[in-house]
Design an enzyme around this catalytic site. Structure first.
Site, mmCIF file in Angstrom:
data_model
loop_
_atom_site.group_PDB
_atom_site.id
_atom_site.type_symbol
_atom_site.label_atom_id
_atom_site.label_comp_id
_atom_site.label_asym_id
_atom_site.label_seq_id
_atom_site.Cartn_x
_atom_site.Cartn_y
_atom_site.Cartn_z
ATOM 1 N N GLY A 1 -6.301 -1.332 -38.346
ATOM 2 C CA GLY A 1 -5.980 -2.745 -38.561
ATOM 3 C C GLY A 1 -4.642 -3.195 -38.003
ATOM 4 O O GLY A 1 -4.382 -4.386 -37.920
ATOM 5 N N GLY B 1 -3.423 -2.126 -34.941
ATOM 6 C CA GLY B 1 -3.357 -1.949 -33.493
ATOM 7 C C GLY B 1 -2.592 -0.711 -33.075
ATOM 8 O O GLY B 1 -1.922 -0.703 -32.039
ATOM 9 N N SER C 1 -3.668 2.146 -31.923
ATOM 10 C CA SER C 1 -4.106 2.743 -30.657
ATOM 11 C C SER C 1 -3.646 1.887 -29.479
ATOM 12 O O SER C 1 -3.175 2.410 -28.469
ATOM 13 C CB SER C 1 -5.626 2.945 -30.634
ATOM 14 O OG SER C 1 -6.305 1.722 -30.769
ATOM 15 N N ALA D 1 -1.002 0.037 -29.325
ATOM 16 C CA ALA D 1 0.449 0.228 -29.154
ATOM 17 C C ALA D 1 0.731 1.548 -28.451
ATOM 18 O O ALA D 1 1.568 1.610 -27.544
ATOM 19 C CB ALA D 1 1.147 0.187 -30.514
ATOM 20 N N ASP E 1 -5.890 -5.999 -28.675
ATOM 21 C CA ASP E 1 -4.825 -5.118 -29.190
ATOM 22 C C ASP E 1 -3.852 -4.692 -28.099
ATOM 23 O O ASP E 1 -2.636 -4.833 -28.244
ATOM 24 C CB ASP E 1 -5.432 -3.856 -29.821
ATOM 25 C CG ASP E 1 -6.039 -4.128 -31.178
ATOM 26 O OD1 ASP E 1 -6.317 -5.305 -31.468
ATOM 27 O OD2 ASP E 1 -6.242 -3.169 -31.943
HETATM 28 O O1 PMV Z 1 -9.974 -4.271 -37.882
HETATM 29 P P1 PMV Z 1 -9.441 -4.628 -36.533
HETATM 30 O O2 PMV Z 1 -7.965 -4.993 -36.532
HETATM 31 O O3 PMV Z 1 -9.796 -3.613 -35.469
HETATM 32 O O4 PMV Z 1 -10.148 -5.999 -36.090
HETATM 33 C C1 PMV Z 1 -11.539 -6.183 -35.954
HETATM 34 C C2 PMV Z 1 -11.806 -7.589 -35.519
HETATM 35 C C3 PMV Z 1 -13.285 -8.016 -35.487
HETATM 36 O O5 PMV Z 1 -13.285 -9.385 -35.080
HETATM 37 C C4 PMV Z 1 -13.934 -7.908 -36.851
HETATM 38 C C5 PMV Z 1 -14.091 -7.190 -34.508
HETATM 39 C C6 PMV Z 1 -13.764 -7.401 -33.040
HETATM 40 O O6 PMV Z 1 -14.202 -6.553 -32.229
HETATM 41 O O7 PMV Z 1 -13.111 -8.398 -32.678
#
Ligand code: PMV
Length: 314
Positions: free
Chosen positions: A94, A96, A98, A100, A141
């Site tokens: 959540g 980022g 990887s 970074a 990311d």
């Molecule tokens: O959980 P994270 O930070 O990898 O975010 C996922 C974001 C989604 O919109 C749910 C999926 C995506 O691929 O964008």
């Protein structure tokens, strides 16, 4: 030896909606991953990043794959490089982590081997690295880690290139990040949302319209430093995410605690059903909001957003 650092990210607006081509806004956080790359006789990887227990072991295979993909894209022989990772960004879902580390490794390798890549080139290599972790990453990311600040991101329709626009945000508010302690499965949650959306296209259309309005106003509010308005829009975005079924008891508890303690707005961030929540806070409310989340039994951290993108340190 060359050394570079890159920040992690948080999604401020638009998770899940971004999957359907609507714009998302993400911001770079203060926590950074530092990568050192040195010419060597044989390959080595030393990973000293702080972590959520178990994260690094679980990702090790993907990490090796990722590094392999980046060195291939840079046309470098990995067996001639030593890599060391550190910094204060906690390796976890959540934030980022990887993205970074990919941006930092790409920038350090670029400096050590004199490749002459510009920022766009580094982002391209970092995106190759993200493929080792995600298969088909959106690119949000690594772009956030490379460019820093705020990113407006729009996913390209099947096969088309995504739009990644650095945003001129004046607002650099503080954020409290609350951690539910639950690791969620992005692929599974995204699939369930798709089922829901496809089962009721009318409802999906209404939600999509509401979200697009939120995203436009959020962009303007960030550019104009409208903290109360950004907070209000985060609340509206969270309500939509709750409606599509990606919140959970733990996230709701943290959102409620944050708003009760004076946060300007709060929402889940990323996949949901666990993971993280973010609360927008003023300077005088930040400690109170973090303690309120802590009292509910969750880990809370205060971070600034809009941090500088990847940079070479030496
Ligand atoms: O959980 P994270 O930070 O990898 O975010 C996922 C974001 C989604 O919109 C749910 C999926 C995506 O691929 O964008």
């Amino acid at each position: 030896m060359a050394k570079a650092s890159a920040p992690g990210k948080l999604i401020l607006f638009g998770e899940h909606f971004v999957v359907y081509g609507m714009p998302a806004i993400a911001a770079a956080v203060e926590g950074r991953t530092v990568a050192e790359v040195v010419r060597a006789d044989s390959y080595s990887l030393v990973d000293e990043r702080p972590e959520t227990p178990g994260y690094k072991a679980e990702k090790r295979g993907q990490q090796e794959e990722s590094i392999g993909l980046m060195f291939k894209a840079m046309r470098l022989d990995r067996s001639k490089a030593g890599i060391r990772l550190g910094g204060d960004l906690v390796a976890a879902s959540g934030v980022g982590a990887s993205g970074a580390s990919c941006a930092a490794i790409a920038a350090a390798a670029n400096a050590e081997f004199g490749l002459g890549l510009d920022r766009e080139g580094i982002n391209r290599i970092a995106y190759e690295g993200e493929k080792g972790y995600h298969g088909t990453p959106s690119g949000i990311d690594n772009s956030c880690s490379t460019y820093g600040g705020f990113i407006l991101f729009k996913r390209g329709a099947s096969g088309a290139k995504s739009e990644i626009a650095p945003m001129a945000s004046v607002a650099k508010p503080a954020i409290v990040v609350g951690n539910s302690g639950i690791t969620s499965d992005t692929t599974k949650v995204v699939g369930e949302v798709r089922q829901l959306m496809e089962g009721d296209p009318e409802r999906f259309k209404r939600m999509a319209n509401e979200y697009v309005e939120i995203s436009k106003k959020a962009k303007a509010a960030l550019e104009n430093n409208g903290i109360p308005e950004i907070g209000e829009l985060m609340n509206r975005n969270h309500a939509l995410l709750r409606d599509i079924g990606v919140s959970c008891r733990e996230l709701e508890e943290m959102v409620e605690a944050a708003l009760g303690a004076g946060a300007a707005g709060a929402k889940l961030t990323g996949t949901g059903r666990g993971g993280l929540m973010i609360a927008l806070v003023t300077e005088d409310a930040k400690e109170k909001v973090a303690s309120a989340i802590g009292r509910k039994g969750y880990k809370a951290e205060i971070t600034g957003i809009g941090a500088e993108g990847v940079k070479v340190l030496r």
